[in-house]
Design an enzyme around this catalytic site. Structure first.
Site, PDB file in Angstrom:
ATOM      1  N   GLN A  28     -17.865  85.658  30.242  1.00 29.26           N
ATOM      2  CA  GLN A  28     -17.185  84.868  29.210  1.00 29.26           C
ATOM      3  C   GLN A  28     -18.044  84.803  27.945  1.00 29.26           C
ATOM      4  O   GLN A  28     -19.084  84.150  27.942  1.00 29.26           O
ATOM      5  CB  GLN A  28     -16.938  83.451  29.737  1.00 29.26           C
ATOM      6  CG  GLN A  28     -16.227  82.541  28.761  1.00 29.26           C
ATOM      7  CD  GLN A  28     -16.206  81.098  29.240  1.00 29.26           C
ATOM      8  OE1 GLN A  28     -17.207  80.620  29.779  1.00 29.26           O
ATOM      9  NE2 GLN A  28     -15.096  80.404  29.050  1.00 29.26           N
ATOM     10  N   GLY A  29     -17.587  85.455  26.899  1.00 30.34           N
ATOM     11  CA  GLY A  29     -18.329  85.430  25.631  1.00 30.34           C
ATOM     12  C   GLY A  29     -17.669  84.505  24.636  1.00 30.34           C
ATOM     13  O   GLY A  29     -17.030  84.949  23.685  1.00 30.34           O
ATOM     14  N   SER A  55     -19.316  81.008  23.726  1.00 25.60           N
ATOM     15  CA  SER A  55     -20.348  80.279  22.972  1.00 25.60           C
ATOM     16  C   SER A  55     -21.193  81.216  22.115  1.00 25.60           C
ATOM     17  O   SER A  55     -21.452  82.361  22.483  1.00 25.60           O
ATOM     18  CB  SER A  55     -21.276  79.540  23.929  1.00 25.60           C
ATOM     19  OG  SER A  55     -20.538  78.736  24.808  1.00 25.60           O
ATOM     20  N   SER A 110     -22.826  83.838  31.161  1.00 27.70           N
ATOM     21  CA  SER A 110     -23.156  83.973  32.580  1.00 27.70           C
ATOM     22  C   SER A 110     -22.739  85.349  33.087  1.00 27.70           C
ATOM     23  O   SER A 110     -21.678  85.856  32.718  1.00 27.70           O
ATOM     24  CB  SER A 110     -22.433  82.905  33.408  1.00 27.70           C
ATOM     25  OG  SER A 110     -22.730  81.626  32.908  1.00 27.70           O
ATOM     26  N   GLU A 145     -10.474  76.839  33.538  1.00 24.76           N
ATOM     27  CA  GLU A 145     -11.889  76.668  33.845  1.00 24.76           C
ATOM     28  C   GLU A 145     -12.177  75.223  34.270  1.00 24.76           C
ATOM     29  O   GLU A 145     -12.888  74.976  35.231  1.00 24.76           O
ATOM     30  CB  GLU A 145     -12.738  77.057  32.628  1.00 24.76           C
ATOM     31  CG  GLU A 145     -14.234  77.052  32.917  1.00 24.76           C
ATOM     32  CD  GLU A 145     -15.071  77.546  31.739  1.00 24.76           C
ATOM     33  OE1 GLU A 145     -14.510  77.775  30.658  1.00 24.76           O
ATOM     34  OE2 GLU A 145     -16.291  77.701  31.921  1.00 24.76           O
TER      35      GLU A 145
END
Ligand SMILES: Cc1cc2nc3c(=O)[nH]c(=O)nc-3n(C[C@H](O)[C@H](O)[C@H](O)COP(=O)(O)OP(=O)(O)OC[C@H]3O[C@@H](n4cnc5c(N)ncnc54)[C@H](O)[C@@H]3O)c2cc1C
Lengths: 306, 384
Positions: free
Chosen positions: B128-129, B131, B163, B246
């Protein structure tokens, strides 16, 4: 599995809310605080007529024939309205003590520790006791819960689980109500040129109130549904213990946060929030205290799983 | 309000339980957090077994490669796998629990066919990109830029705390496609291949000593326009879908795992004598009650989404708030049960205690969740 209220359950809630709004709205509440009359016999009989006490008696015995889940919904509404009187004890006495089911009798119970009993002066009977014991009055923290000291009580252990879950439902109703009061006040009261509810410190208090109340509410519903479907009596009773524990905390902490949101106004006799807080304190001592609930849960935890 | 499971659901549970009883005993232990490639292989292997046995993508729509089961069956799956101590979803977390569901809900038929089956079959890992160094809680202020060049976007910028980036094949990436628009309006949601030229991953060490997340630098990375999920500049809305999965569903199974841990804590405390400490014992009892209630809250939320048939509601923020704090409390109590041994990194609970510190930060901090609850559920005014 469909853990959502049915149409009938939603209607039941709406009906009880309407009844209580009409018969025990804010003015009636304040009037009983001023007069010191906690149990209004007329209202008690009306509640009886509406099936409040006979809700779980079988229809063959003149009851409504509903279950613990429905009772919990009804008691949640009573908690929201801050309805005084030995509601739980009289409900438990339906079918046991004559007149309890119809609301013609007011029945209290030895559900408090420490040799105290509530509503003795108003009661016609005490659950499980042969007659009305003599007691000496004690000044009560809650203006609508008169207390007496009595020498010894009757055993109510066979009613503890149900008493605890119904009391927890009252607590949840109160917790949701103080949340509503806090949110309304936060939206209206202005300081520094804006509603105080725009300040994060206030917002976060309110959000935390919702989290507490929602977790407690599902715990109470689940305890009612699970114990009615007999998901194993031990699991049922530990689930009830958890429900009572979380509901007590939600009611007490939400009342305190509501008081904080109200600032100085919250500390006045005028605001209703102290009435919620004091009643929440009383209920937290009834049927099953936090210490008892935690010990019961700990024992269950140790005995659970391989 | 009914907590009873249907005949069909009970049969499903029994079959699953029997299967787990057969496969779990022969499964090796999961590699340590120092060995991410090893973990990736292990996690994908487990996903493949689930797929082959028919337990992958249970509640995903059939045309998304799923089995079209009810959310309740999925809940049973989570409950049983956690109860049996089956492997954690691990590297498959993003793909299975939020990128996949987002593509299933918002993607085109082609996008679903391209990306969802490999997630279910345990062939591809997602990260997950979202932030960026200057856009965490204030996610909409992200600056990674995507400029259209023919049928591709050319992307420049950087992401952080990503992550599993080191072992991922794909990234759900948020980029700014319109620099002039108000900040929420100029964002798009893309699927970016992690092996594209110009992508550099630099592992970050966490306070637990592992390298589970990384910084990702993007230097003129070309991503086909066809990889955009949702309309151009409508990425904020798609992001809300991703975040609701999420927060709303991704942590659900862990509640059961926490209850299992509590049982182990109680037995350990009994064995080492700490059970006699009434304060500690009662803290354990209370947590047992709390996690039980959180499981019920989960059932409540699942029933609700089953009735409304869709994306989980903002009630997920309520769950996330309560759960993340309870989980941290759990490992504080675990440290009390362990006593001085809680200082040893060889104890699993010590690592869990360290990683639990992230729960009130990752997937939206508790402060941000409280803002969401206050403004969107309670209707309190936005601050100036
Ligand atoms: C273990 C872990 C894994 C992660 N994995 C990923 C991932 O895979 N992909 C990804 O994109 N991101 C990931 N993140 C990033 C995570 O989403 C962000 O850390 C988080 O959203 C907070 O942003 P921040 O770190 O910039 O904190 P900041 O936004 O800088 O916040 C710092 C502090 O200020 C508070 N604060 C900030 N704004 C407000 C406000 N408006 N009101 C009140 N308080 C405020 C916060 O609550 C916090 O306490 C991960 C984080 C962790 C810890």
């Amino acid at each position: 599995m469909d853990f959502q209220p049915t149409e009938e359950q939603r209607d039941l809630r709406a009906g009880v809310r309407d009844l209580l709004a009409g018969r025990y709205g804010r003015e009636a509440l304040r009037a009983s605080v001023d007069s010191g009359v906690c149990v209004d016999r007329g209202l008690w009989r009306e509640l009886g007529g509406a099936g409040f006490f006979a809700l779980r008696l079988p229809e063959s015995e003149g009851g409504v024939g509903l279950g613990l889940a429905e009772a919990v919904i009804v008691f949640e509404e009573a908690g929201r309205a801050l309805l005084p009187g030995p509601l739980v004890a009289t409900h438990l006495a339906a079918g046991v003590v004559p007149g309890a089911a119809s609301g013609t009798a007011v029945v209290t119970a030895f559900d408090l520790g420490g040799g105290l009993v509530s509503y003795l002066g108003e009661a016609d009977a005490v659950l499980g006791a042969p007659g009305l014991p003599a007691g000496s009055p004690v000044r009560s923290a809650d203006p609508l819960t008169p207390l007496h000291r009595v020498p010894a009580g009757a055993d109510v252990s066979s009613y503890t689980a149900e008493g605890a879950v119904l009391t927890a439902a009252l607590q949840v109703g109160s917790a949701l109500r103080t949340l509503e009061l806090a949110v309304r006040y936060a939206g209206e009261r202005e300081q520094f040129g804006q509603p105080i509810g725009a300040f994060q410190a206030v917002k976060h208090l309110c959000a935390q109130m919702l989290v507490r109340a929602e977790v407690a509410r599902t715990a109470v519903y689940a305890a009612a549904v699970a114990s009615a479907s007999g998901e194993g009596s031990a699991a049922g009773s530990s689930e009830i213990a958890a429900a009572k524990l979380l509901a007590d905390e939600a009611a007490v902490a939400n009342a305190r946060d509501c008081l904080q949101v109200h600032g100085g106004m919250g500390f006045t006799w005028e605001a209703d929030v102290h009435l919620h807080l004091k009643r929440a304190w009383v209920r937290a001592e009834q049927w099953r205290t936090a210490t008892e609930a935690e010990e019961l849960l700990a024992a269950e935890l140790l005995g659970s799983a391989p | 309000m009914d907590l009873a499971y249907t005949q069909e659901e009970q049969e499903f549970r029994a079959r699953l339980r029997a299967w787990l009883g057969k496969v779990l005993p022969e499964l090796p232990a999961r590699p340590s957090p120092d060995d991410w490639p090893g973990r990736r292989a292990y996690d994908l292997g487990w996903q493949r077994r689930l797929y082959e046995a028919g337990y992958a993508g249970l509640h995903w729509p059939v045309d998304a490669g799923g089995r079209g089961a009810t959310p309740t069956q999925h809940l049973i799956f989570l409950e049983e796998t956690e109860r049996a101590g089956a492997p954690y979803v691990g590297a498959n977390f993003v793909g299975l629990l939020h990128a996949g569901p987002t593509i299933a809900a918002e993607g085109t038929a082609r996008q679903r066919a391209r990306w969802l089956p490999p997630v279910l079959r345990g062939e591809e890992v997602w990260c997950q990109g979202f932030s960026e160094p200057d856009a965490g809680s204030d996610l909409a202020s992200l600056r990674t830029r995507a400029v259209r060049d023919g049928d591709a976007y050319v992307i420049t910028g950087s992401k952080i705390w990503t992550s599993h980036a080191e072992v991922a094949d794909w990234c759900e990436l948020l980029v700014r496609t319109d620099a002039e628009a108000p900040k929420h309006r100029g964002i798009s949601w893309l699927a970016m291949p992690m092996d594209a030229p110009g992508v550099t991953v630099r592992p970050l060490r966490t306070l637990a000593g592992s390298t589970e997340f990384a910084e990702v630098f993007l230097d003129e990375v070309r991503v086909p326009v066809a990889n955009r999920v949702g309309a151009e500049n409508d990425g904020w809305r798609v992001t809300m879908v991703t975040l609701s999965f999420e927060r709303g569903t991704a942590f659900v199974g862990e509640v059961v795992a926490c209850r299992r841990t509590l049982g182990e804590l109680a037995r350990t405390a009994k064995a080492n004598g700490r059970w006699d400490d009434a304060v500690l014992r009662r803290r354990l009892g209370r947590l047992y009650g709390e996690f039980g209630a959180l499981w019920r809250l989960t059932q409540w939320n699942v029933s609700e989404s089953e009735r409304s048939g869709g994306v989980p509601g903002i009630g997920g923020s309520v769950f996330k708030l309560a759960y993340s704090h309870a989980r941290q409390e759990l490992y504080e109590v675990a440290a009390q049960v362990l006593g001085p041994l809680s200082l040893s990194l060889e104890e699993e609970w010590t690592l869990d205690r360290l990683s639990s510190l992230s729960y009130t930060i990752a997937a939206g901090t508790s402060q941000i969740q409280r803002n969401i609850v206050a403004e969107r559920i309670l209707g309190l005014p936005k601050g100036r």
